[in-house]
Write an enzyme that holds these catalytic residues in place. Structure first.
Site, mmCIF file in Angstrom:
data_model
loop_
_atom_site.group_PDB
_atom_site.id
_atom_site.type_symbol
_atom_site.label_atom_id
_atom_site.label_comp_id
_atom_site.label_asym_id
_atom_site.label_seq_id
_atom_site.Cartn_x
_atom_site.Cartn_y
_atom_site.Cartn_z
ATOM 1 N N ASP A 102 0.815 -1.218 0.000
ATOM 2 C CA ASP A 102 0.000 0.000 0.000
ATOM 3 C C ASP A 102 0.848 1.267 0.000
ATOM 4 O O ASP A 102 0.457 2.281 0.559
ATOM 5 C CB ASP A 102 -0.970 0.013 1.200
ATOM 6 C CG ASP A 102 -1.737 -1.296 1.297
ATOM 7 O OD1 ASP A 102 -2.334 -1.680 0.282
ATOM 8 O OD2 ASP A 102 -1.709 -1.937 2.362
ATOM 9 N N GLY A 136 -4.250 -4.053 -3.961
ATOM 10 C CA GLY A 136 -5.206 -2.970 -4.132
ATOM 11 C C GLY A 136 -4.479 -1.747 -4.636
ATOM 12 O O GLY A 136 -3.655 -1.186 -3.938
ATOM 13 N N HIS A 137 -4.713 -1.388 -5.884
ATOM 14 C CA HIS A 137 -4.079 -0.201 -6.441
ATOM 15 C C HIS A 137 -5.140 0.859 -6.656
ATOM 16 O O HIS A 137 -6.091 0.631 -7.399
ATOM 17 C CB HIS A 137 -3.432 -0.515 -7.801
ATOM 18 C CG HIS A 137 -2.255 -1.424 -7.693
ATOM 19 N ND1 HIS A 137 -1.793 -2.175 -8.742
ATOM 20 C CD2 HIS A 137 -1.449 -1.693 -6.659
ATOM 21 C CE1 HIS A 137 -0.743 -2.871 -8.348
ATOM 22 N NE2 HIS A 137 -0.522 -2.598 -7.087
ATOM 23 N N GLN A 148 1.771 -6.283 -3.508
ATOM 24 C CA GLN A 148 2.265 -6.463 -2.138
ATOM 25 C C GLN A 148 3.610 -5.724 -2.009
ATOM 26 O O GLN A 148 3.759 -4.679 -2.600
ATOM 27 C CB GLN A 148 2.382 -7.936 -1.737
ATOM 28 C CG GLN A 148 1.033 -8.596 -1.541
ATOM 29 C CD GLN A 148 0.350 -8.970 -2.830
ATOM 30 O OE1 GLN A 148 0.942 -9.586 -3.692
ATOM 31 N NE2 GLN A 148 -0.896 -8.600 -2.976
ATOM 32 N N LYS A 183 2.016 2.272 -5.078
ATOM 33 C CA LYS A 183 2.726 1.802 -6.270
ATOM 34 C C LYS A 183 1.944 2.125 -7.534
ATOM 35 O O LYS A 183 2.512 2.433 -8.563
ATOM 36 C CB LYS A 183 2.947 0.284 -6.203
ATOM 37 C CG LYS A 183 3.874 -0.143 -5.101
ATOM 38 C CD LYS A 183 4.068 -1.639 -5.092
ATOM 39 C CE LYS A 183 2.863 -2.413 -4.639
ATOM 40 N NZ LYS A 183 2.559 -2.285 -3.204
HETATM 41 P P1 IMP Z 1 -2.719 -12.925 1.639
HETATM 42 O O1 IMP Z 1 -1.831 -12.347 0.579
HETATM 43 O O2 IMP Z 1 -4.184 -12.637 1.408
HETATM 44 O O3 IMP Z 1 -2.455 -14.371 1.891
HETATM 45 O O4 IMP Z 1 -2.362 -12.182 3.018
HETATM 46 C C1 IMP Z 1 -1.100 -12.342 3.658
HETATM 47 C C2 IMP Z 1 -0.657 -11.035 4.295
HETATM 48 O O5 IMP Z 1 -0.310 -10.095 3.291
HETATM 49 C C3 IMP Z 1 -1.730 -10.355 5.144
HETATM 50 O O6 IMP Z 1 -1.100 -9.710 6.229
HETATM 51 C C4 IMP Z 1 -2.317 -9.327 4.204
HETATM 52 O O7 IMP Z 1 -2.925 -8.266 4.896
HETATM 53 C C5 IMP Z 1 -1.069 -8.892 3.457
HETATM 54 N N1 IMP Z 1 -1.348 -8.358 2.116
HETATM 55 C C6 IMP Z 1 -1.689 -9.044 1.014
HETATM 56 N N2 IMP Z 1 -1.826 -8.228 -0.038
HETATM 57 C C7 IMP Z 1 -1.554 -6.990 0.397
HETATM 58 C C8 IMP Z 1 -1.484 -5.703 -0.241
HETATM 59 O O8 IMP Z 1 -1.699 -5.537 -1.442
HETATM 60 N N3 IMP Z 1 -1.151 -4.665 0.565
HETATM 61 C C9 IMP Z 1 -0.873 -4.823 1.878
HETATM 62 N N4 IMP Z 1 -0.900 -5.991 2.509
HETATM 63 C C10 IMP Z 1 -1.234 -7.066 1.776
#
Ligand code: IMP
Length: 428
Positions: free
Chosen positions: A13, A40-41, A224, A16
């Site tokens: 977040d 989430g962009h 991520q 990007k």
């Molecule tokens: P998952 O990717 O849904 O398995 O989540 C694993 C961890 O990565 C969790 O702590 C999520 O909140 C975090 N996470 C996954 N995608 C994002 C993102 O795009 N931004 C911030 N945190 C993320």
């Protein structure tokens, strides 16, 4: 400079999408190489806000060919929802998306397993986005995954879904006390997408290598971030893929020598969603102020993000592992109005002073931040378009971060919309 990778330098977040969008205007291909619709962009163009979860954000530039690489896990329902949404708003690039034949599918059962596993973990949960990303990657590594290309062969698809569900149904029924999932129902659900999917499926690694051979510019968009990387992040509080720059090679099928530039995106402060260590996290009014001023609520899940001061150790590690050539600093305007701004320059952990991220999870969990206090500014900086238009103290803040992270800052975000940037050098 044909191969450029963009990676979040913190816990995601970082904004990007905005940085990507700055560069994507002049690139030929824009590629997602890891993750799924857990990303989430948010991008604001001409006053319109676009929230993308799966598609590469460069898709908003009409000249780009958007690509979903083999390293991505694809939820087909979300894919077509996002394409339709963009087409309805006149984003024509959504029409010529390419999807790797080797990308894995997030099947409906992956979402079920994601949720029940988190519930089962209780206090030890990861805080996932619940989108089925982890279970889809587990199946990939276990060689029980369903790939995009399997949807082009009904017989194979049915066999693979059946094989994938065999063990899972035992687990669902006997451990999690849930109903079994019928393979034929899942196969039917997936097959309904085949007619729309078929024309998009491509050998994207070949397409991208050919493009690079021709001197085309390819932008690899990390989703991520570094500290959510399954190998280099704060394991086990991470996602299940490799968002780091090297992940662009495996997740898109290009060799390391194809990458000319790696750009790290970092927020002027720090946020994180989900569980896991976060030494500079603020649990007081200051944290709440950052959350409100920065609009720090998840694009994907709506969860309030955990907020804290800038942590130079967190970014410095990302600089090393990703070999960033440039940093892009986002949301600097959010820090306007503080008398002084703490920046974390070290940790105290178990009686020791640390200058780098600790090697072990135990130390990281016990790390207390050591702060340096920089003078703040009260002037509105959202209209600045060049570095010298920033107040002296804002310039000092930027220069100090640059020094601490040992990498040049080449772009600065001073507001949510596309034009609210201060560029110090071209990113291409
Ligand atoms: P998952 O990717 O849904 O398995 O989540 C694993 C961890 O990565 C969790 O702590 C999520 O909140 C975090 N996470 C996954 N995608 C994002 C993102 O795009 N931004 C911030 N945190 C993320």
């Amino acid at each position: 400079m044909p191969g450029i990778v963009i990676v979040g330098a913190q816990w995601g977040d970082e904004g990007k999408g905005k940085a990507t969008d700055q560069i994507a205007e002049r690139v030929d291909y824009t590629v997602r190489y890891s993750g799924g619709n857990n990303a989430g962009h948010t991008i604001v163009v001409d006053g319109q806000t676009y929230a993308l979860h799966l598609l590469p954000s460069g898709i908003l530039n009409p000249g780009c060919v958007p690509v979903i690489g083999n390293g991505v896990v694809v939820d087909l329902e979300v894919l077509f929802e996002e394409i339709d949404l963009l087409l309805a708003r006149g984003v024509s690039a959504a029409d010529h998306l390419l999807v790797s034949a080797n990308a894995h599918i997030i099947a409906p059962y992956h979402k079920v397993i994601d949720k029940v596993t988190e519930r089962f973990l209780g206090k030890r949960r990861i805080g996932t986005t619940g989108r089925g990303v982890g279970p889809a990657y587990s199946d990939k590594v276990n060689r029980l995954g369903i790939r995009v290309q399997d949807l082009l062969d009904e017989k194979i698809l049915r066999q693979k879904v059946e094989a994938s569900l065999e063990q899972k149904n035992h687990l669902l029924v006997k451990v999690y006390n849930r109903a079994a999932i019928r393979p034929d129902e899942v196969a039917e659900q997936l097959l309904q997408y085949t007619p729309r999917l078929r024309p998009l499926v491509a050998d994207t690694a070949r397409v991208l290598n050919d493009a690079l051979d021709e001197g085309k510019v390819v932008l690899f968009e990390g989703a991520q971030a570094h500290h959510l990387d399954v190998d280099h992040g704060t394991y086990p509080y991470v996602t299940s893929s490799n968002p780091i720059a090297a992940g662009a090679c495996t997740g898109a099928g290009v060799g390391p020598t194809r990458i000319d530039r790696t750009i790290g995106i970092m927020k002027a402060y720090t946020t994180r969603v989900g569980e896991g260590p976060f030494p500079t996290e603020l649990h007081d009014a200051a944290g709440e102020k950052l959350r409100q001023d920065g609009g720090e609520f998840g694009t994907t899940t709506g969860r309030p993000r955990r907020c804290g001061w800038f942590d130079a150790l967190v970014v410095e590690q990302a600089v090393r592992v990703n070999a960033f050539t440039d940093l892009f600093l986002t949301k600097l305007d959010v820090l306007t109005g503080w008398e002084e701004i703490p920046v974390c320059v070290g940790y105290e952990a178990e009686g020791r002073r640390l200058a780098h991220l600790p090697m072990t999870q135990t130390e990281f969990h016990h790390a207390e931040p050591v702060y340096e206090y920089l003078p703040g500014w009260s002037e509105d900086i959202s209209g600045a378009r060049s570095f010298d238009q920033l107040p002296q103290n804002t310039q000092r803040y930027v220069r100090r971060l640059e020094e601490l992270c040992a990498t040049r800052i080449s772009g600065i975000g001073v507001g949510p919309s596309r034009e609210q940037v201060v560029m110090l050098r071209d990113l291409r």
